[in-house]
Motif scaffolding. Sequence first.
Motif, short mmCIF file in Angstrom:
data_model
loop_
_atom_site.label_atom_id
_atom_site.label_comp_id
_atom_site.label_asym_id
_atom_site.label_seq_id
_atom_site.Cartn_x
_atom_site.Cartn_y
_atom_site.Cartn_z
N SER A 178 -52.33 52.27 28.43
CA SER A 178 -51.85 51.19 27.56
C SER A 178 -51.08 50.16 28.38
O SER A 178 -51.20 48.96 28.14
CB SER A 178 -51.00 51.74 26.41
OG SER A 178 -49.82 52.32 26.89
N ALA A 179 -50.32 50.61 29.38
CA ALA A 179 -49.61 49.68 30.25
C ALA A 179 -50.58 48.84 31.08
O ALA A 179 -50.38 47.64 31.26
CB ALA A 179 -48.65 50.43 31.16
N ILE A 180 -51.65 49.46 31.56
CA ILE A 180 -52.67 48.74 32.33
C ILE A 180 -53.32 47.66 31.48
O ILE A 180 -53.53 46.53 31.93
CB ILE A 180 -53.72 49.71 32.88
CG1 ILE A 180 -53.11 50.57 33.98
CG2 ILE A 180 -54.96 48.97 33.40
CD1 ILE A 180 -53.97 51.75 34.40
N LEU A 181 -53.62 47.99 30.23
CA LEU A 181 -54.28 47.04 29.33
C LEU A 181 -53.30 46.04 28.72
O LEU A 181 -53.72 45.03 28.15
CB LEU A 181 -55.01 47.79 28.22
CG LEU A 181 -56.18 48.66 28.65
CD1 LEU A 181 -56.73 49.44 27.46
CD2 LEU A 181 -57.28 47.81 29.28
N GLY A 182 -52.01 46.35 28.77
CA GLY A 182 -51.02 45.45 28.20
C GLY A 182 -50.92 45.55 26.69
O GLY A 182 -50.62 44.55 26.03
N VAL A 183 -51.19 46.73 26.16
CA VAL A 183 -51.10 46.96 24.72
C VAL A 183 -50.22 48.18 24.47
O VAL A 183 -49.92 48.94 25.38
CB VAL A 183 -52.49 47.17 24.08
CG1 VAL A 183 -53.37 45.94 24.27
CG2 VAL A 183 -53.17 48.40 24.64
N SER A 184 -49.83 48.37 23.22
CA SER A 184 -49.02 49.54 22.89
C SER A 184 -49.89 50.79 22.85
O SER A 184 -51.12 50.71 22.74
CB SER A 184 -48.34 49.34 21.53
OG SER A 184 -49.29 49.40 20.49
N THR A 185 -49.25 51.94 22.90
CA THR A 185 -50.00 53.19 22.81
C THR A 185 -50.64 53.33 21.43
O THR A 185 -51.72 53.89 21.31
CB THR A 185 -49.09 54.41 23.09
OG1 THR A 185 -47.97 54.38 22.21
CG2 THR A 185 -48.63 54.43 24.52
N VAL A 186 -50.01 52.79 20.39
CA VAL A 186 -50.58 52.82 19.04
C VAL A 186 -51.89 52.02 19.01
O VAL A 186 -52.90 52.47 18.46
CB VAL A 186 -49.58 52.29 18.00
CG1 VAL A 186 -50.23 52.16 16.64
CG2 VAL A 186 -48.36 53.19 17.93
N THR A 187 -51.87 50.85 19.61
CA THR A 187 -53.08 50.01 19.66
C THR A 187 -54.19 50.71 20.43
O THR A 187 -55.36 50.69 20.02
CB THR A 187 -52.76 48.65 20.29
OG1 THR A 187 -51.78 47.99 19.48
CG2 THR A 187 -53.99 47.77 20.42
N LEU A 188 -53.84 51.35 21.53
CA LEU A 188 -54.85 52.06 22.32
C LEU A 188 -55.41 53.24 21.54
O LEU A 188 -56.62 53.49 21.56
CB LEU A 188 -54.26 52.51 23.66
CG LEU A 188 -55.22 53.20 24.61
CD1 LEU A 188 -56.46 52.35 24.88
CD2 LEU A 188 -54.51 53.53 25.92
N ARG A 189 -54.56 53.97 20.82
CA ARG A 189 -55.04 55.08 19.98
C ARG A 189 -56.02 54.57 18.92
O ARG A 189 -57.03 55.21 18.64
CB ARG A 189 -53.88 55.78 19.29
CG ARG A 189 -53.16 56.77 20.14
CD ARG A 189 -52.10 57.47 19.31
NE ARG A 189 -51.26 58.31 20.11
CZ ARG A 189 -51.54 59.58 20.36
NH1 ARG A 189 -52.60 60.14 19.87
NH2 ARG A 189 -50.72 60.29 21.10
N ARG A 190 -55.72 53.42 18.34
CA ARG A 190 -56.62 52.83 17.33
C ARG A 190 -57.97 52.48 17.95
O ARG A 190 -59.02 52.70 17.34
CB ARG A 190 -55.99 51.59 16.72
CG ARG A 190 -54.86 51.89 15.78
CD ARG A 190 -54.27 50.63 15.21
NE ARG A 190 -53.10 50.92 14.42
CZ ARG A 190 -52.05 50.13 14.31
NH1 ARG A 190 -52.03 48.97 14.93
NH2 ARG A 190 -51.03 50.47 13.57
N ALA A 191 -57.95 51.93 19.15
CA ALA A 191 -59.20 51.59 19.84
C ALA A 191 -60.01 52.86 20.12
O ALA A 191 -61.24 52.86 19.99
CB ALA A 191 -58.91 50.84 21.13
#
Length: 64
Positions: free
Chosen positions: A11-24
């Motif tokens: 998530s840090a690499i992508l620049g998004v929150s962990t919640v957003t990454l879990r949704r993806a």
Amino acid sequence: MRLAYKLSEASAILGVSTVTLRRAIDRGLIKSSRAFRRILIPATELQRFLDTTTTGNTNKKGEA
């Protein structure tokens, strides 16, 4: 580059929150592995996701 990243690292690499990454991941946009009871995202999957979601618009502001 490492083979895989933890959820928080990816998530840090992508620049998004962990919640957003879990949704993806839940939507099937990013494939993950649950090795050792921990979500791991392969580095190749992060690169694939970025490659397929890049718009390709390289026009600078003010250019037609």
